[in-house]
Each structure stands twice: as structure tokens, then as C-alpha cells.
Design an enzyme around this catalytic site. Structure first.
Site, PDB file in Angstrom:
ATOM      1  CD  GLU A 254      -2.599   1.397   2.520  1.00 36.15           C
ATOM      2  OE1 GLU A 254      -3.700   1.963   2.492  1.00 36.15           O
ATOM      3  OE2 GLU A 254      -2.049   1.021   3.583  1.00 36.15           O
ATOM      4  CG  HIS A 327      -9.976  -1.679   4.460  1.00 31.99           C
ATOM      5  ND1 HIS A 327      -9.094  -1.980   3.441  1.00 31.99           N
ATOM      6  CD2 HIS A 327      -9.219  -1.196   5.478  1.00 31.99           C
ATOM      7  CE1 HIS A 327      -7.866  -1.710   3.838  1.00 31.99           C
ATOM      8  NE2 HIS A 327      -7.913  -1.233   5.069  1.00 31.99           N
ATOM      9  CG  ASP A 328      -8.240   2.227   4.293  1.00 30.52           C
ATOM     10  OD1 ASP A 328      -8.799   2.169   5.406  1.00 30.52           O
ATOM     11  OD2 ASP A 328      -7.064   1.879   4.094  1.00 30.52           O
TER      12      ASP A 328
END
Length: 552
Positions: A254, A327-328
Site C-alpha cells: 500500500e 475498506h478505506d
């Protein structure tokens, strides 16, 4: 171009807390994932990426780890995980875990020792600094609002935390810290895990001297101070040589702050670091000067340009990650599609976009049924620490909180964390108890059970498109060229190799359009469309229609 399994894979991301609860405590668990493995397998995906399930106080829902080798009892413990790993492999699927190596929980043993004294053996596992002028060491701002520095009276120093104060950053300068992390990675590989998604890995190397940020826009502070530190590539290469290269696994980093200039360095195979990264050029596209909670409209040309530029940057060296949700971030159909009148076609269009671009494809749980953002009536219903901190900051600044609640409806990470909608039953079939986060009321109409046997459902479209990609490797390895970049509504591109040439057309608008471009329509045959009207004039597109055409 070297062909490998992880380039050809489609990855399904699971946020365990919201996936399926089998105990009735309102929190999703590992046995819930095991129960739904057949659903995951039916999609045609190859890899499951599991968000953190380690022991954690859950200040940031598992991204604050207090024990790297222990599976949280909240999720079922080690025995449940071992069963999941075994059954995942039995079904021909691979399992990738989250590695959170930039920071730990402040309840991790290393940190509880570190804060005891300046001479403690674990002191240098974290970053401690003296304050300046009765304040923190510099003016850095946390990702979750407020200073990145927390004062600790025991030793009269501050420790660094890029995220919450319960997530102290590790000191990667310390070779002992690196060895600890490499040992953790090795531990999970020996258990049979197939890879890692590495949380905010671009932040692990800190800048020399910890200077004040001179940027007003937070995103620029990330790029110029927090990310891509002077030793980032040294650390990743060391990890590769010590552990990663010894196993047939996949790694995806990420990368907040990664850009076109430095991004390719992380994934150039000759450098031996990572397989691929998540960049966020398209995911921060609506962030204003004040960041995520100061949103600006999405510019469609910029959206297309991001994909074009990254494909070009990674064309000859490295590999990309293709995703629109996680999810972010908010639900992709609410963010990039039209989740009202055109929810169904726009969800299918976005699926087609994901599955026809070059790079490893990531599908976030619930996107395969077109789950949407939720709009809770009160901030009390929200759980996400980022959202709650932003709310508090907005209150302190005297903002119009009714207006800010509307921004929360659009931007909160909880939009993606509402429980998975399995059925129209109470709590969407997610739990028999009270869910940790309220279910979206539209689960009555948007759920797996309703779509399972509907041949025209979003769910079955995903299954069909994933199978189509797998049957046509041109979409994995073939070349890419964007056409008509300036078009305000159409995203058009060619994908081709020696065997095939495809033309992909997406209408990102609420109006019917005939794409008037300098190509002969008679040279193309429509293979796929997200609508029954797919067979009219080749370049004619209904609102939110997508077409895949083959050159004949």
C-alpha cells in the site's frame, strides 16, 4: 513479459469484522469466512486478501496490532485460522494476509517496554524525540487529525505516530526491528500463507532530520515528508532477500505518497523489492486542500489520465494493481457510478473497467452485488476513528455540522464497512445478534440471495466477466491504448496482443451517446455488454452502458 500466477489472479478482499458472524456477538469472524468460501470460489477469483485478524485493542479495527503471531479471539483464534487456511487451499484458492509494519499498537510488548525508560532495550524500537518550545518536535499532522507526536511524561519525550496515538511508528533504522518484522513474515510463510498486502509500506523510512512541513495541502506533506524516505528501497530489498524471495508468494504494498516518478522503483523486478503496489492517484482524486473531508468534484479526464499514466509507467518494468474500492474508501458504485437510477448498470460498468485493464484485479467484498454507501442519521452511528476525529476537528473549527454530516455520508470509511448483505433477513443475514455497525437499510433489495439465481444480476455479471478475463489473457498481458482522452463522458481503450484486438467502451454518464470516433464500426463485433441493448450500433451507448468489442 514474464507470466506468473499473481499477475493473472483476481483478488477478493475481505474485511473480516463485516463479512459474516457465526457466534451472534455482532462481529464477523473466521468461521464466517469458512462458511462463505463457496460464495467466494463461485466468483472465479483466485486469492483472498484478509484484512488484519491479529490480536489488537481495535483502536483502528485491527490495524493496531498487539501481537503479530497471535490470531485474535474476537475472530476465532489460531485454530479457526488454521482451518481457514487449509480449506482455502483445498478449494484451490490462495490466502494473503495484511502486514502492518509501519506501526504497532501501543499495547504491544515492544512499546510497553520502550516507554519505561530511555535505556530500555526496546527504546529504539520506536521513534522518540525531545519537544521544541514547549511543544512537539515538529508541525507534522496525523492522517487522523492532530499532531503526529504524543507526549509521554515518564521520559519527558514525544513518540511519533502517523496514525492514532495508539499506533506508534516503528523505527526501521534499528536493524533489530527489521529482523523482528522479517521473522514475523517468515513465520506466516512457514504456516502456508501465500503472500502479504503491506499496509502503508511507503512510510516506513522516515526523512532525515524530521523537518517541519512547508505544505498547506496534507497530500503534499505525505508525498514530500512521510512517504518514500531515503532508505525505503534498501529496507524493501533487504526484506526481499532475507525472506520474500525464498517463497512462491505475492506481495502488494500500500503506497500513500507513491507517484509516477518513484512508484515504478518499488515494482521493477530487477530491483527485487515488491510485486506490485497500490497507488492512490485515482482514490484521492476528490480530495481538496483540506484533504478527504474537504471534497472536490471528480474530474473525469483526470480519472482516465491516472490509469493511462500508470499503465505507461509500468508497461515495461513492474506490474500494477487495479482497484476502485477497499475498506478505506467509499463504495465504488456510489463514488464512481450512479448508485440511484443507474446503480445496476453502473456497478456492472465499473466491474468491466476493473476486469479489462492491465494489472492484478482487486474486488472488495460487497462490490460484487453493488453495495452502496450508507447515510446514517447521526454521527453516533459511525465507528471509524478517521471519521470521528474529522467530526471532532470540524466541530472545533465551527463548521456547519449538518453540512459536514453530508460530507461524512459521502467520504466515511464506514461506507465500505457496513455488514455484508447476504440476504433480506434481519441484519442482512450477517448476524443473529446486534451488528457492530448498523446494516445498510437497502439490504432488503441488495443482497446475495436475491441475486444468486438472477441471470441479469450484478453478482452473475461479475462471475461472467471474471471468467471472460481468464479466457482472454489479452486483458491480462496485452497492450493498452486510451482513445479520445478529452471525451467528457466516454472512457475508450484498445487492448491487444498478437492473437486478438479488443475495443472497450464505457459511458460514464446518465445520457445516451453515440461515440463518434475515427474508427469503422463495421470492423468490430460486440462480445459483451452490461445491457440487453448491447447489439444496437456498435458505438452507440445507453446511459452507463459498457461494451467489449472484438476487431474482426
Amino acid at each position: 513479459m514474464k507470466k506468473t500466477w499473481w499477475k493473472e489472479s483476481v483478488v477478493y478482499q475481505i474485511y473480516p469484522r463485516s463479512f459474516k458472524d457465526t457466534t451472534g456477538n455482532g462481529i464477523g469472524d473466521i468461521h464466517g469466512i469458512i462458511e462463505k468460501l463457496d460464495h467466494i470460489k463461485s466468483l472465479g477469483v483466485d486469492v483472498i486478501w484478509l484484512c488484519p485478524v491479529y490480536e489488537s485493542p481495535n483502536d483502528d479495527n485491527g490495524y493496531d496490532i498487539s501481537h503479530y503471531r497471535k490470531i485474535s479471539d474476537d475472530f476465532g483464534g489460531q485454530e479457526a485460522f488454521d482451518e481457514l487456511l487449509e480449506k482455502t487451499h483445498q478449494k484451490g484458492l490462495k490466502l494473503v494476509m495484511d502486514l502492518v509494519a509501519n506501526h504497532t499498537s501501543d499495547e504491544h510488548y515492544w512499546f510497553t517496554e520502550s516507554k519505561k525508560s530511555k535505556s530500555n532495550p526496546y527504546r529504539d524500537y520506536y521513534i522518540w524525540k525531545d519537544g521544541q518550545n514547549d511543544g512537539p518536535p515538529n508541525n507534522w499532522e496525523s492522517f487522523f487529525n492532530g499532531s503526529t507526536w504524543e507526549y509521554d511524561s515518564t521520559t519527558d519525550q514525544y513518540y511519533l505516530h502517523y496514525f492514532t496515538k495508539k499506533q506508534p511508528d516503528l523505527n526501521w533504522e534499528n536493524p533489530k526491528v527489521r529482523k523482528e518484522i522479517f521473522d514475523v513474515v517468515e513465520y506466516w510463510f512457514k504456516k502456508g500463507v501465500d503472500g502479504f498486502r503491506m499496509d502503508v509500506i511507503s512510510l516506513i523510512s522516515k526523512p532525515d532530520g524530521y523537518p517541519n512541513s512547508e505544505h498547506e495541502k496534507f497530500q503534499e506533506t505525505i508525498i514530500n515528508y512521510y512517504a518514500n524516505g531515503p532508505k525505503i528501497h534498501q529496507y524493501l530489498h533487504e526484506m526481499n532477500q532475507e525472506v520474500l524471495s525464498k517463497y512462491d508468494i505475492m506481495t502488494v504494498g500500500e503506497g500513500p505518497g507513491i507517484d509516477l516518478a518513484n512508484g515504478p522503483l518499488y515494482v521493477d523486478a530487477s530491483r527485487e523489492e515488491l510485486n506490485m503496489v497500490f497507488h492512490f492517484d485515482h482514490m484521492f482524486i476528490d480530495c481538496g486542500v483540506g484533504g478527504k473531508y474537504d471534497p472536490i468534484p471528480i474530474d473525469f479526464k483526470t480519472f482516465k489520465t491516472v490509469f493511462n499514466n500508470w499503465d505507461k509507467a509500468l508497461k515495461n518494468k513492474g506490474w500494477g494493481s487495479i482497484f476502485l474500492g477497499s475498506h478505506d474508501f467509499s463504495r465504488m458504485v456510489s463514488r464512481f457510478g450512479n448508485d440511484q437510477e443507474y446503480r445496476k448498470p453502473s456497478a456492472k460498468l465499473l466491474a468491466t473497467l476493473l476486469l479489462t485493464l492491465r494489472g492484478t484485479v482487486y474486488v472488495y467484498q460487497g462490490d460484487e452485488i453493488g453495495m452502496t454507501n450508507v447515510a446514517y442519521d447521526s454521527i453516533e452511528d459511525y465507528n471509524d476513528v478517521e471519521t470521528l476525529n474529522a467530526w471532532k476537528a470540524a466541530e472545533e473549527e465551527g463548521q456547519d455540522m449538518e453540512e459536514f454530516l453530508h460530507i461524512v455520508h459521502i467520504q466515511s470509511r464506514d461506507n465500505a464497512r457496513t455488514p455484508m448483505q447476504w440476504s433480506s433477513d434481519a441484519n442482512a443475514g450477517f448476524t443473529e445478534g446486534i451488528p457492530w455497525l448498523k446494516t445498510n437499510p437497502n439490504h432488503k433489495n441488495i443482497n446475495v440471495a436475491t441475486q444468486e439465481n438472477d441471470p441479469n444480476s450484478i453478482l452473475n455479471y461479475y462471475r461472467d466477466m471474471i471468467a471472460f478475463r481468464k479466457a482472454n489473457k489479452t486483458f491480462v498481458y496485452g497492450d493498452y491504448e486510451c482513445l479520445d482522452l478529452d471525451n467528457p463522458s466516454i472512457y475508450a481503450y484498445r487492448r491487444w496482443d498478437k492473437a486478438n484486438e479488443f475495443l472497450v467502451l464505457h459511458n460514464f454518464s446518465d445520457k445516451k451517446i453515440h461515440w463518434g470516433y475515427d474508427l469503422n464500426e463495421d470492423n468490430y463485433k460486440v462480445l459483451k455488454s452490461n445491457m440487453a441493448q448491447g447489439q444496437q450500433a456498435n458505438f452507440e451507448l445507453e446511459a452507463w452502458q459498457t461494451k467489449i468489442l472484438k476487431r474482426i
